[in-house]
Write a protein that holds these residues in place. Structure first.
Motif, PDB file in Angstrom:
ATOM      1  N   THR A   1     -51.056   6.367  36.412  1.00 52.40           N
ATOM      2  CA  THR A   1     -51.662   7.181  37.467  1.00 52.40           C
ATOM      3  C   THR A   1     -52.091   6.312  38.635  1.00 52.40           C
TER       4      THR A   1
ATOM      5  N   ARG B   1     -50.809   6.566  42.409  1.00 59.08           N
ATOM      6  CA  ARG B   1     -51.679   6.699  43.578  1.00 59.08           C
ATOM      7  C   ARG B   1     -51.407   5.597  44.599  1.00 59.08           C
TER       8      ARG B   1
ATOM      9  N   LEU C   1     -55.750   9.718  50.843  1.00 56.38           N
ATOM     10  CA  LEU C   1     -54.943   8.924  49.905  1.00 56.38           C
ATOM     11  C   LEU C   1     -55.584   7.571  49.644  1.00 56.38           C
TER      12      LEU C   1
ATOM     13  N   LEU D   1     -58.303   7.912  47.075  1.00 51.89           N
ATOM     14  CA  LEU D   1     -57.773   8.071  45.713  1.00 51.89           C
ATOM     15  C   LEU D   1     -57.427   6.725  45.094  1.00 51.89           C
TER      16      LEU D   1
END
Length: 599
Positions: free
Chosen positions: A214, A218, A260, A263
């Motif tokens: 993940t 990202r 973004l 994140l």
């Protein structure tokens, strides 16, 4: 939340079983293809394309004719030209069944959805009439899912969809083959209207491998170009909310790039993109609700781009290092030809980062090992050596406490990784990244591996010094070393070592500074940073040489605007230059002026 197959739900609740006998029949497929087309309708030729029907229109017409005869389908009263130039009749759902097989909603549907949700969570129970109406509403949401799959196909993204069989009236959408838990879209109807959303799950669940994937995902998202993330930016500009949630609460953002970046910075947060259409707007849109979901589906192309970058080593290097594609492609090609690479250049030019990204692009994280060499690093650390160990041995050589000191042969970093590579299923790639490779006495560290690295495979076994066991290096193991050419305190690699490693030169790349700041801070700051560093390095190279140039990574930092160039000079650049100048401080003022003076 239990989900159900869309077509099973639609057939069970909305379709007249006397006219259409099952969800897997041609009649149903033709019926739903026409329903998916909405008011635009479909010709027989278009139905062939939609259904990829063998036999062409001749196989479609009998099923469509049966639906026309049963009043399920009717002539729309218009014609459209076919590819051959003839005019074809357009068919659409009959007027009596169109409201049932159309994913359009009224204000009362929102109120009913609120009642359904409340009943599922312990609120007032539904009447029999409302329960049946709720089932029809849920099935019409399944129609919305079919429209979404069609919209996805039109933009080249395969979409899967599911509808909750109980509880709130919800539709889930995700990219076929994608990680649904990581990136999913949704639509939910309730008393506030229709909520459309995209959710990126947190990257800190405690499952180490899943969390690593993940986080990599990202990072690739945040590294995509402005053009690639444009679908998200368009939603921001259209008034959609982009936010993150965590234990600290909700945070909202005014740009896709800032969202973004957040994140990536905090793996504990979940990301959201959302918009809510009030009940009157839902009613006014009619079938246009499907178009709004189509707007949301556009961001699945961003999901696909990040997923592609994770699998494509060229894109991983382009996104992670901000290289141009030709440079990245050349490095990948070299890595496929040679299993031993040496990344050499001044400090701060991205050698270690490039080695890690290259390894991560070609191998699973669990099959990558990074080690840093230093002057006391030895064969016993790298290959194998005798090491003391306390063992519980009361019968022989024991102390009063019952512990004995024994000396065992223990494998080093390289031998352990080789054993893993030799037993890996499918010859899965393994990587060893050796940072600061030239700081160790390589002949002392590698020993007989000088032969084993050059001549690989079981037919070229060598005998290890301590265990005496046969040993060979498999073909699925890559070794990448990095070397700071500015480091004059250690010996450079000798000819024998260089012959075994393909050298890749890393120089200062001012374009990386510009690209990084364009994406993360501002283009103006990137231009200024690149210009100042280039002016400084012109002076450094004239005084010293290319190997003592200042690497671009010193100015690739998100807080550059806050700390300023003078702080960077005092904290980072001046100490490095003092080392390079070996006490010749008379040259520092001119170098300082080159970096901090007016542009």
């Amino acid at each position: 939340m239990h989900s159900v197959n869309l077509d099973e739900l639609i057939f069970d609740v909305l379709v007249d079983k006397a006219r259409v006998t099952g969800p897997n029949t041609w009649r149903y497929k033709v019926l739903m293809a026409i329903a998916d087309a909405g008011d635009y309708g479909a010709t027989d030729h278009e139905l062939v394309d939609l259904l990829q029907a063998p036999g062409g229109p001749s196989n479609i017409r009998p099923r469509r004719n049966e639906l026309v005869e049963s009043a399920y389908v009717e002539d729309a009263g218009v014609k459209r030209p076919t590819s051959s130039g003839s005019q074809a009749t357009v068919w659409r759902i009959g007027s009596g069944d169109r409201p049932i097989l159309t994913p359009a909603f009224v204000e009362d549907d929102c109120l009913l959805a609120a009642d359904v949700s409340a009943a599922a969570t312990g609120g007032p129970q539904l009447t029999q009439a409302d329960r049946l109406a709720g089932e029809m509403l849920r099935a019409r949401f399944a129609l919305l899912g079919r429209r979404a799959r069609k919209a996805g196909a039109e933009i080249g993204v395969a979409v899967d969809a599911s509808v909750a069989r109980s509880g709130p009236i919800q539709l889930g959408l995700w990219r076929s083959g994608g990680d649904r838990a990581r990136f999913t879209l949704g639509a939910e109807l309730d008393g506030s209207g229709l909520r459309l959303s995209a959710t990126l799950g947190p990257g800190d669940t405690g499952a180490s491998e899943a969390d690593a994937r993940t986080q990599r995902f990202r990072a690739e998202l945040a590294s995509l170009t402005d053009e690639a993330i444009a679908p998200i930016e368009r939603l921001v500009q259209a008034g959609w909310e982009v936010s993150t949630t965590s234990a600290l609460g909700l945070a909202t953002f005014s740009s896709a790039r800032d969202w973004l970046r957040a994140l990536v910075d905090d793996p504990t947060v979940a990301g959201h993109i959302s918009a809510t259409l009030a009940p009157p707007e839902v009613a006014k849109l009619g079938e246009g609700v499907a178009a709004r979901i189509g707007d949301l589906l556009q961001i699945l192309s961003v999901d696909a781009a990040a997923e592609t970058a994770m699998r494509d080593p060229v894109q991983a290097l382009v996104n992670g290092l901000l290289w141009d594609e030709d440079r990245a492609r050349n490095l990948i090609a070299l890595a496929r030809r040679s299993k031993q690479l040496l990344f050499a250049g001044p400090p701060g030019t991205g050698k270690t980062l490039a080695a890690r990204i290259l390894a991560g692009a070609l191998a699973d994280k669990s099959r990558i090992k990074l080690v840093q060499f230093h002057p006391t690093y030895a064969y016993e650390d790298f290959v194998e050596g005798i090491r003391p160990a306390m063992t519980d041995d009361r019968e022989e050589g024991s102390t009063e406490e019952g512990m004995a000191l024994r000396y065992n042969i223990r494998p080093g970093v390289f031998k352990t990784l080789v054993t893993s590579a030799q037993s890996a299923p499918g010859n899965a790639p393994h990587f060893l990244v050796i940072d600061e490779m030239n700081r160790a006495n390589l002949a002392r560290v590698l020993g007989e591996l000088l032969f084993a690295l050059e001549y690989r495979g079981p037919e070229n076994e060598v005998e290890l010094a301590y265990s005496g066991k046969p040993f060979h290096v498999p073909d699925n193991l890559w070794v990448i070393g990095t070397m700071n050419t500015a480091d004059r305190s250690v010996a450079l690699l000798d000819a024998a070592m260089r012959r075994r490693f393909k050298e890749v030169r890393f120089d200062v790349d001012y374009a990386v500074i510009r690209r990084w700041h364009q994406r993360h801070t501002s283009a103006e700051l990137g231009e200024e940073a690149a210009a100042r560093l280039q002016r400084l390095n012109d002076e450094v190279i004239e005084l010293l040489d290319d190997d003592r140039a200042i690497g671009h990574s010193f100015l690739v930092r998100s807080d550059l605007a806050e700390v300023g160039f003078e702080t960077v000079w005092h904290e980072d650049l001046e100490p490095v230059l003092r080392d390079h100048l070996l006490g010749r401080t008379d040259d520092l003022p001119s170098l300082r002026e080159a970096f901090l003076g007016s542009l």
